[in-house]
Design an enzyme around this catalytic site. Structure first.
Site, PDB file in Angstrom:
ATOM      1  N   GLY A 261      22.235   1.981 -24.376  1.00  0.00           N
ATOM      2  CA  GLY A 261      23.031   1.966 -23.191  1.00  0.00           C
ATOM      3  C   GLY A 261      22.806   0.147 -23.081  1.00  0.00           C
ATOM      4  N   PHE A 262      23.397  -0.409 -22.308  1.00  0.00           N
ATOM      5  CA  PHE A 262      22.679  -1.953 -21.372  1.00  0.00           C
ATOM      6  C   PHE A 262      22.693  -1.959 -20.346  1.00  0.00           C
ATOM      7  CE2 PHE A 262      27.147  -3.526 -19.903  1.00  0.00           C
ATOM      8  CZ  PHE A 262      27.641  -2.019 -20.103  1.00  0.00           C
ATOM      9  N   GLY A 263      22.000  -1.039 -20.004  1.00  0.00           N
ATOM     10  CA  GLY A 263      21.860  -1.078 -18.176  1.00  0.00           C
ATOM     11  C   GLY A 263      19.898  -1.384 -18.003  1.00  0.00           C
ATOM     12  N   ASN A 264      20.188  -1.460 -17.003  1.00  0.00           N
ATOM     13  CA  ASN A 264      18.508  -1.837 -16.735  1.00  0.00           C
ATOM     14  C   ASN A 264      17.145  -1.702 -17.468  1.00  0.00           C
ATOM     15  OD1 ASN A 264      17.015  -2.996 -14.687  1.00  0.00           O
ATOM     16  ND2 ASN A 264      16.276  -1.057 -13.536  1.00  0.00           N
ATOM     17  N   VAL A 265      17.687   0.080 -17.856  1.00  0.00           N
ATOM     18  CA  VAL A 265      16.102   0.801 -18.727  1.00  0.00           C
ATOM     19  C   VAL A 265      16.198  -0.028 -20.184  1.00  0.00           C
ATOM     20  CG1 VAL A 265      15.801   2.417 -19.541  1.00  0.00           C
ATOM     21  CG2 VAL A 265      16.426   2.865 -17.574  1.00  0.00           C
ATOM     22  N   ALA A 266      18.052  -0.768 -20.568  1.00  0.00           N
ATOM     23  CA  ALA A 266      17.672  -1.069 -22.404  1.00  0.00           C
ATOM     24  C   ALA A 266      17.310  -2.379 -21.779  1.00  0.00           C
ATOM     25  CB  ALA A 266      19.227  -1.179 -22.580  1.00  0.00           C
ATOM     26  N   TRP A 267      17.694  -2.879 -20.935  1.00  0.00           N
ATOM     27  CA  TRP A 267      17.283  -4.062 -20.690  1.00  0.00           C
ATOM     28  C   TRP A 267      15.944  -4.459 -21.142  1.00  0.00           C
ATOM     29  CZ3 TRP A 267      14.340  -5.793 -15.897  1.00  0.00           C
ATOM     30  CH2 TRP A 267      14.531  -7.243 -15.703  1.00  0.00           C
TER      31      TRP A 267
ATOM     32  N   ASP B 131      18.735   5.350 -10.064  1.00  0.00           N
ATOM     33  CA  ASP B 131      19.433   6.085 -11.672  1.00  0.00           C
ATOM     34  C   ASP B 131      20.296   5.397 -12.043  1.00  0.00           C
ATOM     35  OD1 ASP B 131      18.136   8.705 -13.130  1.00  0.00           O
ATOM     36  OD2 ASP B 131      20.791   9.068 -13.256  1.00  0.00           O
TER      37      ASP B 131
ATOM     38  N   LYS C 185      16.101  15.126  -7.552  1.00  0.00           N
ATOM     39  CA  LYS C 185      17.171  14.200  -7.714  1.00  0.00           C
ATOM     40  C   LYS C 185      18.288  14.817  -6.562  1.00  0.00           C
ATOM     41  CE  LYS C 185      17.515  11.565 -11.544  1.00  0.00           C
ATOM     42  NZ  LYS C 185      16.189  11.002 -11.964  1.00  0.00           N
TER      43      LYS C 185
HETATM   44  O1  2IT Z   1      14.622   9.479 -13.895  1.00  0.00           O
HETATM   45  C1  2IT Z   1      13.954   8.896 -13.642  1.00  0.00           C
HETATM   46  O2  2IT Z   1      12.751   9.088 -13.550  1.00  0.00           O
HETATM   47  C2  2IT Z   1      14.507   7.700 -12.318  1.00  0.00           C
HETATM   48  N1  2IT Z   1      15.801   7.826 -12.451  1.00  0.00           N
HETATM   49  C3  2IT Z   1      13.461   7.178 -11.409  1.00  0.00           C
HETATM   50  C4  2IT Z   1      12.916   8.290 -10.312  1.00  0.00           C
HETATM   51  C5  2IT Z   1      12.298   7.031  -9.518  1.00  0.00           C
HETATM   52  O3  2IT Z   1      11.528   8.122  -8.376  1.00  0.00           O
HETATM   53  O4  2IT Z   1      11.829   6.263  -9.474  1.00  0.00           O
END
Ligand code: 2IT
Length: 445
Positions: A235-241, A164, A124
């Protein structure tokens, strides 16, 4: 294994790194029994080796803002574990980023990546740079400066970053562009790239899609499905979407989204064009959700509050670590929540997790639920290595298969004598066993 002793020695070595220590403690508690049945692990000091990152890179990132002022931020890459494959994991740009947070994320990533069934190690990275309110040109200059330091340590078989929080397709594009200029090779080092230059179809929505495939699997275990269920999302980002899109497609009604300013409750469901509104809010760079109610007056805005006070069937934290605490958990349980699926990394505090497990509420951790994101990154790496691009159907089918198999691993290792599936324990043991076996096979390193 003496968990308290390991934790206190880590605390002495890394004082104040609370998120990192929290993540380590959770895994140790889950795997203690299994570990103690394997004296060879103890002899090879697997735990002592696994809890420390292979390597931490820290660097200064200096860039010039639009007013001509020189700015300096901190940059990091925590290369946590490469027993299974090249380092793999996202980059986070947020004012809160520090080493403790990146170490917790890198540690979690190691087990999550093991669960995906694909050959990827854990890493990370990130910076305390806040993209909030920055111009496009500033974002670009920052991304370029960040990569100017990090590029030497990256490579398609060495370390492959992605997005991320605060890092989406735009930032990946700028970082990958700079990386490519420096190495002069189009190797696909970076995932989440644009579709025109090596990106994978479905990657933007993969984390949310995968999470809902996982939820669907958990419901199936109870002879149920998503039809007619109400879902609270934060949330309202990519993941929430992605989560909102797939939940709606599978017949559920998403009733909340949230930002740092509070949350929106929309009794009509956040679906169709309203999901695009989320993206517009995000693209505005303001990091607030309140404007949603101007567009959809049936919705209500609750300033400074979290969505967990609403009565829903399923809760999906999709924002950030420790966003759902013990009090929130009690409230959800009192409201008869059926399931909590953590889509953010370590979205629930230990108190919240304890409350869910004690009350036998189905709870699954981020490293299982959100693994579809990095799994699709793994699929992007495969496509890059083969110099091809799969169709959306092909990627989605593989993603679905991977989520099914993660669910299966959790059930295998997490089913308790009373039949309750402890997904946290299952995910931690399954991930741990794979990394431990890989480390054992490769000798003392
Ligand atoms: O927390 C995660 O798994 C990510 N931010 C995606 C990591 C990735 O390499 O796609």
């Amino acid at each position: 294994m003496d968990i308290n002793q390991i934790i206190s020695s880590l605390e002495a070595k890394h004082p104040g790194e609370k998120e990192y220590l929290q993540a380590v403690r959770e895994v140790l508690i889950s795997v203690a029994d299994v570990y103690n049945q394997h004296p060879e692990f103890e002899k090879a000091k697997i735990i002592e080796r696994m809890v420390e990152p292979d390597r931490i890179l820290t660097f200064r990132v200096t860039w010039v803002d639009d007013r001509g002022e020189v700015q300096t931020n901190l940059g990091y890459r925590v290369q946590f574990n490469k027993a299974i494959g090249p380092y793999k994991g996202g980059i986070r740009f947020h004012a809160s980023v520090n080493l403790s947070i990146l170490k917790f994320l890198g540690f979690e990533q190691t087990f999550k990546n093991a669960l995906t069934t694909l050959p990827m190690g854990g890493a990370k990275g990130g910076s305390d740079f806040s993209p909030r309110g920055k111009s496009d040109a500033e974002i670009m200059r920052f991304c370029q400066a960040f990569i100017l330091e990090l590029w030497k340590n990256l490579g398609p078989d060495r370390d492959v970053p992605a997005g991320d929080i605060g890092v989406g397709a735009r930032e990946v594009g700028y970082m990958y562009g700079m990386y490519k200029k420096l190495v002069d090779e189009h190797t696909g080092t970076f995932t989440g790239k644009g579709l025109d230059f090596g990106g994978s179809r479905i990657r933007p929505e993969a984390t949310g899609f995968g999470a809902l495939y996982f939820v669907d699997n958990m419901l199936k275990m109870k002879g149920d499905d998503l039809k007619g269920k109400t879902v609270a999302i934060s949330g309202f980002g990519n993941v929430a979407w992605g989560a909102a899109l797939k939940a709606t497609e599978l017949g559920a009604k998403v009733v909340t989204i949230s930002g740092p300013d509070g949350y929106i409750y929309d009794p009509d469901g956040i679906c169709g064009e309203k999901i695009d509104t989320m993206l517009e809010l995000r693209a505005s760079g303001e990091d607030i959700v309140e404007p949603y109610v101007e567009k959809y007056p049936n919705a209500q805005f609750f300033p400074g509050k979290k969505p967990w006070e609403q009565k829903v069937d399923i809760a999906c934290p999709c924002a950030t670590q420790n966003e759902l605490n013990g009090e929130d958990a009690k409230q959800l349980i009192a409201n008869n929540v059926q399931m909590v699926a953590e889509v953010s990394n370590m979205g629930c505090t230990p108190e919240a997790i304890d409350a869910f497990i004690e009350s036998r509420t189905t709870y699954a951790p981020g490293k299982a639920v959100n693994a579809g994101g990095v799994a699709t990154s793994g699929l992007e790496m495969s496509q890059n290595a083969m110099h091809i691009q799969w169709s959306a159907e092909e990627v989605d089918e593989k993603l679905h298969f991977i989520m099914d198999s993660i669910h299966e691993q959790c059930v295998k290792y997490g089913t308790e004598p009373d039949g309750y599936i402890n997904y946290m324990k299952g995910a931690n043991i399954a991930g741990f066993m794979k990394v431990a076996h890989a480390m054992m096979a490769q000798g003392i390193l």
